[in-house]
Design an enzyme around this catalytic site. Sequence first.
Site, short mmCIF file in Angstrom:
data_model
loop_
_atom_site.label_atom_id
_atom_site.label_comp_id
_atom_site.label_asym_id
_atom_site.label_seq_id
_atom_site.Cartn_x
_atom_site.Cartn_y
_atom_site.Cartn_z
N SER A 127 -11.21 7.31 -4.15
CA SER A 127 -9.99 7.28 -4.97
C SER A 127 -10.34 7.20 -6.44
O SER A 127 -11.36 6.60 -6.81
CB SER A 127 -9.19 6.04 -4.55
OG SER A 127 -8.15 5.79 -5.46
N TYR A 152 -8.36 -3.68 -2.43
CA TYR A 152 -8.34 -2.30 -1.91
C TYR A 152 -9.26 -1.41 -2.73
O TYR A 152 -10.11 -0.70 -2.19
CB TYR A 152 -6.90 -1.73 -1.93
CG TYR A 152 -6.92 -0.23 -1.76
CD1 TYR A 152 -7.22 0.34 -0.53
CD2 TYR A 152 -6.71 0.63 -2.85
CE1 TYR A 152 -7.30 1.71 -0.37
CE2 TYR A 152 -6.78 2.00 -2.71
CZ TYR A 152 -7.07 2.55 -1.46
OH TYR A 152 -7.16 3.91 -1.32
N LYS A 156 -13.11 0.77 -1.90
CA LYS A 156 -13.51 2.17 -2.14
C LYS A 156 -14.84 2.21 -2.89
O LYS A 156 -15.73 3.01 -2.56
CB LYS A 156 -12.42 2.91 -2.92
CG LYS A 156 -11.15 3.13 -2.13
CD LYS A 156 -11.38 4.01 -0.90
CE LYS A 156 -10.18 4.09 0.00
NZ LYS A 156 -10.45 4.66 1.32
P1 NAD Z 1 -2.30 6.58 5.87
O1 NAD Z 1 -2.09 5.12 6.01
O2 NAD Z 1 -1.13 7.49 6.00
O3 NAD Z 1 -3.41 7.08 6.91
C1 NAD Z 1 -4.47 6.26 7.31
C2 NAD Z 1 -4.51 6.27 8.84
O4 NAD Z 1 -5.60 5.48 9.28
C3 NAD Z 1 -3.25 5.68 9.48
O5 NAD Z 1 -2.74 6.62 10.41
C4 NAD Z 1 -3.72 4.39 10.15
O6 NAD Z 1 -3.01 4.14 11.34
C5 NAD Z 1 -5.19 4.69 10.40
N1 NAD Z 1 -6.08 3.53 10.42
C6 NAD Z 1 -6.21 2.54 9.50
N2 NAD Z 1 -7.17 1.69 9.87
C7 NAD Z 1 -7.68 2.13 11.06
C8 NAD Z 1 -8.71 1.69 11.93
N3 NAD Z 1 -9.41 0.58 11.69
N4 NAD Z 1 -8.96 2.39 13.06
C9 NAD Z 1 -8.26 3.53 13.35
N5 NAD Z 1 -7.28 4.00 12.55
C10 NAD Z 1 -7.00 3.31 11.42
O7 NAD Z 1 -3.04 6.82 4.46
P2 NAD Z 1 -3.29 8.15 3.63
O8 NAD Z 1 -2.41 8.12 2.44
O9 NAD Z 1 -3.27 9.32 4.52
O10 NAD Z 1 -4.76 7.86 3.12
C11 NAD Z 1 -5.90 8.33 3.81
C12 NAD Z 1 -7.14 7.85 3.10
O11 NAD Z 1 -7.12 8.29 1.75
C13 NAD Z 1 -7.30 6.33 3.04
O12 NAD Z 1 -8.66 6.03 3.16
C14 NAD Z 1 -6.81 5.99 1.65
O13 NAD Z 1 -7.39 4.81 1.17
C15 NAD Z 1 -7.32 7.19 0.87
N6 NAD Z 1 -6.57 7.45 -0.36
C16 NAD Z 1 -5.22 7.58 -0.32
C17 NAD Z 1 -4.51 7.81 -1.50
C18 NAD Z 1 -3.02 7.91 -1.48
O14 NAD Z 1 -2.41 7.75 -2.54
N7 NAD Z 1 -2.37 8.18 -0.36
C19 NAD Z 1 -5.22 7.95 -2.71
C20 NAD Z 1 -6.60 7.84 -2.71
C21 NAD Z 1 -7.28 7.59 -1.52
C1 WQD Z 2 2.43 6.18 -10.04
C2 WQD Z 2 3.14 5.84 -11.33
C3 WQD Z 2 3.71 3.52 -11.56
C4 WQD Z 2 6.61 3.34 -8.32
C5 WQD Z 2 -1.76 4.03 -6.29
C6 WQD Z 2 -3.00 3.22 -6.01
C7 WQD Z 2 -4.21 4.08 -6.11
C8 WQD Z 2 -4.08 5.33 -5.24
C9 WQD Z 2 -2.77 6.02 -5.42
C10 WQD Z 2 -5.18 4.98 -3.16
C11 WQD Z 2 2.64 4.54 -11.96
C12 WQD Z 2 4.96 4.38 -11.50
C13 WQD Z 2 5.67 3.78 -9.24
C14 WQD Z 2 7.92 3.01 -8.79
C15 WQD Z 2 7.24 3.59 -11.02
N1 WQD Z 2 -4.13 5.01 -3.85
N2 WQD Z 2 5.98 3.89 -10.57
N3 WQD Z 2 8.17 3.15 -10.13
O1 WQD Z 2 -0.31 3.24 -8.97
O2 WQD Z 2 -1.14 5.53 -9.71
O3 WQD Z 2 -1.88 4.60 -7.58
O4 WQD Z 2 -1.68 5.09 -5.33
O5 WQD Z 2 -6.31 5.03 -3.48
O6 WQD Z 2 -5.30 3.31 -5.72
O7 WQD Z 2 -3.08 2.18 -6.97
O8 WQD Z 2 0.44 5.37 -7.78
O9 WQD Z 2 2.61 6.20 -6.94
O10 WQD Z 2 2.24 3.71 -7.10
O11 WQD Z 2 2.48 5.04 -9.18
O12 WQD Z 2 7.53 3.68 -12.22
O13 WQD Z 2 8.79 2.58 -8.04
O14 WQD Z 2 4.53 5.64 -11.05
O15 WQD Z 2 3.87 2.48 -12.49
O16 WQD Z 2 2.66 4.71 -13.36
P1 WQD Z 2 -0.72 4.61 -8.63
P2 WQD Z 2 1.98 5.05 -7.66
#
Ligand code: NAD
Ligand code: WQD
Length: 342
Positions: A127, A152, A156
């Site tokens: 991330s 969290y 990462k």
């Molecule tokens: P998500 O929660 O929709 O998907 C994650 C899946 O993993 C879920 O279906 C959950 O049931 C499963 N899971 C969690 N722990 C588990 C375990 N111990 N064993 C088996 N299954 C398990 O999340 P997402 O948004 O699809 O994110 C996927 C990956 O990307 C994650 O590693 C997340 O940290 C990373 N990521 C997400 C974002 C974002 O904004 N969505 C941003 C950066 C990184």
């Molecule tokens: C985006 C922008 C908020 C909600 C998070 C995690 C990051 C990554 C992605 C996994 C920000 C603003 C949000 C609301 C708002 N995940 N906002 N009102 O914070 O950039 O990142 O998700 O790795 O680790 O921290 O994403 O979608 O929460 O926010 O004004 O109700 O929207 O302040 O500027 P963020 P977000």
Amino acid sequence: MAKQILVTGGTGYIGSHTVVELQERGFDVVIVDNLSNSQIEVLDNIEKITGIRPAFEQFDLSERDLTDAFFKKYSDIAAIIHFAAFKAVGESVQKPLEYYRNNMGSLMNLLECMNKYQVPHMVFSSSCTVYGQPDVLPVTEQTPRKEAESPYGNTKAICEDIMRDYCKANEAINCIALRYFNPIGAHPTALIGELPVGVPNNLVPFITQTAAGLRDELSIFGDDYDTEDGTAIRDYINVVDLAKAHVVAIDRMLNGKSKDNYEYFNVGTGSGYSVMQLVKAFIKVTGVNLNYKIVDRRAGDIEKIWADTTYGNNELGWKAEKTLEETLASAWAWEKNVRGLK
Ligand code: NAD
Ligand code: WQD
């Protein structure tokens, strides 16, 4: 014979979109998910899109014995894409041990099995959170990581370090960490998308739920940042574009194109949008009215970040293609489908 890819977290948001792209490219997919943050019905919808139902095993990857037994059963896996993790920033502050155990434990169990069962390749979900608030924008892969703002975020950074060290010690293991910026949107069929449990933390699901009438109004967290309109800036990447980056990373490893056995890439669009710009774009593209108000900044938020994608574009031959407008339209189409709205 089609190569088999293990997709952990494959019923989740990004995982499900990646399963679709893999299947459309002819890969054979097996999903492992414990359904802690996703629904089994996602498999039906993947099948509706691709015509193929992926193999599915439900268990917790932080359980070492279960993970080992899985690899004994599936002996033909060519590569892993590891999405499974807990991802709620606020919850990780309340429950740090759960986050460290789940996110790091699952990765370590998989790495151990990769060695034991000779599965050489893994793509890992990292991330942009590892950059914190960077001193210089946009961020390249050379931009120094900063201390994590949350447990969290720390998982990462630590997982990246675990992979780097493990790859150094094991030449046959090959890992690519993809540092996602802000994934948004849904599949163009509106059959799969993001389905947060409870009140959404992230901006786009909050917007679409407000537009659908589930929430009264969107709170915009702060308008006194040092940006043009005062609201915070992010690099919003379409989830299908992001899914495709995983397929490209898998190809890179399977075709022996990696320059090192541990690599990492930014996955963003290269453009930053403010919260206000995104809200206005949503209203324009959907024609839906959206109530919003400005409130205080959210604790732990950074002011602005967006990616320099040059290195990833050149090395991977991948580029984000979808516009913000079509991405927001896809998020709205998905929300309407989920809520049964016309
Ligand atoms: P998500 O929660 O929709 O998907 C994650 C899946 O993993 C879920 O279906 C959950 O049931 C499963 N899971 C969690 N722990 C588990 C375990 N111990 N064993 C088996 N299954 C398990 O999340 P997402 O948004 O699809 O994110 C996927 C990956 O990307 C994650 O590693 C997340 O940290 C990373 N990521 C997400 C974002 C974002 O904004 N969505 C941003 C950066 C990184
Ligand atoms: C985006 C922008 C908020 C909600 C998070 C995690 C990051 C990554 C992605 C996994 C920000 C603003 C949000 C609301 C708002 N995940 N906002 N009102 O914070 O950039 O990142 O998700 O790795 O680790 O921290 O994403 O979608 O929460 O926010 O004004 O109700 O929207 O302040 O500027 P963020 P977000």
